[in-house]
Design an enzyme around this catalytic site. Structure first.
Site, short mmCIF file in Angstrom:
data_model
loop_
_atom_site.label_atom_id
_atom_site.label_comp_id
_atom_site.label_asym_id
_atom_site.label_seq_id
_atom_site.Cartn_x
_atom_site.Cartn_y
_atom_site.Cartn_z
N LYS A 9 16.90 4.25 2.19
CA LYS A 9 17.65 4.16 3.45
C LYS A 9 19.12 3.86 3.19
CE LYS A 9 14.02 2.92 6.69
NZ LYS A 9 13.57 1.96 7.72
N ARG B 65 -0.37 6.63 7.65
CA ARG B 65 -0.24 6.81 6.20
C ARG B 65 -0.78 8.16 5.75
NH1 ARG B 65 1.22 1.77 4.05
NH2 ARG B 65 0.26 -0.04 5.00
N LYS C 66 0.80 -1.21 0.00
CA LYS C 66 0.00 0.00 0.00
C LYS C 66 0.84 1.27 0.00
CE LYS C 66 -3.14 -2.26 3.22
NZ LYS C 66 -3.68 -2.15 4.61
N ASP D 194 14.32 -0.37 1.88
CA ASP D 194 14.98 -0.70 3.15
C ASP D 194 16.01 -1.80 2.85
OD1 ASP D 194 15.56 -0.85 5.83
OD2 ASP D 194 13.81 -2.03 6.36
P1 IMP Z 1 12.43 -3.85 2.04
O1 IMP Z 1 11.77 -5.00 1.35
O2 IMP Z 1 13.26 -4.26 3.19
O3 IMP Z 1 13.15 -2.92 1.09
O4 IMP Z 1 11.29 -3.03 2.73
C1 IMP Z 1 10.41 -2.37 1.98
C2 IMP Z 1 9.07 -2.22 2.62
O5 IMP Z 1 9.08 -2.33 4.05
C3 IMP Z 1 8.63 -0.83 2.29
O6 IMP Z 1 7.86 -0.88 1.12
C4 IMP Z 1 7.85 -0.42 3.48
O7 IMP Z 1 6.50 -0.74 3.28
C5 IMP Z 1 8.38 -1.26 4.63
N1 IMP Z 1 9.29 -0.45 5.45
C6 IMP Z 1 10.62 -0.58 5.56
N2 IMP Z 1 11.13 0.37 6.37
C7 IMP Z 1 10.07 1.12 6.76
C8 IMP Z 1 9.96 2.29 7.57
O8 IMP Z 1 10.92 2.85 8.12
N3 IMP Z 1 8.71 2.79 7.73
C9 IMP Z 1 7.61 2.23 7.15
N4 IMP Z 1 7.68 1.15 6.37
C10 IMP Z 1 8.90 0.60 6.17
#
Ligand code: IMP
Ligand code: MG
Length: 176
Positions: A133, A167, A46, A105
Site C-alpha cells: 500500500k 480469501r 493466514k 499496510d
Molecule cells: P500491517 O501490520 O499494518 O502492515 O498490516 C498487515 C496485515 O493487516 C496484513 O497482513 C493483512 O492481513 C491486514 N490488512 C491490512 N490491510 C488490509 C486490507 O486492505 N485487506 C485485508 N487485510 C488487510
C-alpha cells in the site's frame, strides 16, 4: 459469483491472470537470486497462504516452507499489540530466510516478525510482499520482492480477507 461481502460491494482491482503472471516473475527472480542456497520460506498466516502456494511452484530450487501466525488486536501500529499465535517449527539460525506476506499496510506485522527472526541470527533475511500500500508508514520495511503497489484502500481476495471472508476469491477487489 460473489459480488459483495457483508453488504459491501466488490470492485475488481487485479485479475487472477495478472496475479499469476506477476507471481511467476517473482518466482523466477527468487530462483535466480538463491541458486546454490538452501532457502527457508516463511509464510505469515493466514493471509499469505494462497500467494505462498502459487509462489513456491514458480521457484525452481530446493526450498523448505514454514509458517508463523500472528494476530493484531486493538491498535496494530504499536508493536506490543501484535501477538504470536503459532510460532515457527524450525530453527532459523544461519538459514537464508524469505518472509512472505500478502499485504503491507502500516508495517507493524512485518516489523514484529522481522525483529523476531533477526534476533535469531539468520544467514540472510529478505521479504516478499504481494500487495504494497502506497502510504506513509510508522515502520520502515524494506520489500525485496514486490508484486503490486496499490492505493491505500481496503482490499480482499487471493488470501486477503474482510472479517475472515473473501480469501477464496481468485481476483483481488477493492471494498466500496
Ligand atoms: P500491517 O501490520 O499494518 O502492515 O498490516 C498487515 C496485515 O493487516 C496484513 O497482513 C493483512 O492481513 C491486514 N490488512 C491490512 N490491510 C488490509 C486490507 O486492505 N485487506 C485485508 N487485510 C488487510
Ligand atoms: Mg496478514
Amino acid at each position: 459469483m460473489v459480488k459483495e461481502i457483508r453488504g459491501r460491494k466488490l470492485n475488481l482491482l487485479i485479475e487472477s491472470s495478472e496475479i499469476k503472471q506477476k507471481v511467476h516473475e517473482l518466482g523466477k527472480q527468487i530462483t535466480n537470486d538463491y541458486q546454490d542456497k538452501n532457502l527457508l520460506i516463511i509464510g505469515i498466516l493466514k493471509g499469505s497462504f494462497i500467494f505462498l502456494a502459487d509462489l513456491i511452484r514458480s521457484i525452481d530450487i530446493n526450498t523448505e516452507i514454514d509458517f508463523i501466525r500472528v494476530s493484531s488486536y486493538k491498535d496494530e501500529m504499536t508493536p506490543g499489540n501484535i501477538e504470536l499465535v503459532t510460532d515457527l517449527g524450525v530453527s532459523i539460525n544461519d538459514r537464508d530466510i524469505l518472509l512472505v506476506e500478502d499485504l503491507l499496510d502500516n508495517g507493524g506485522t512485518l516489523n514484529f516478525i522481522r525483529e523476531k527472526i533477526l534476533s535469531n541470527q539468520p544467514a540472510s533475511f529478505k521479504t516478499c510482499v504481494l500487495l504494497n500500500k502506497k502510504k506513509t508508514r510508522k515502520f520502515d520495511i524494506r520489500v525485496d520482492y514486490m508484486g503490486f503497489e496499490i492505493d491505500d484502500k481496503f482490499v480482499v481476495g487471493y488470501g486477503t480477507d474482510l472479517a475472515e471472508e473473501g480469501r477464496n476469491l481468485p481476483d483481488i477487489y477493492v471494498i466500496e
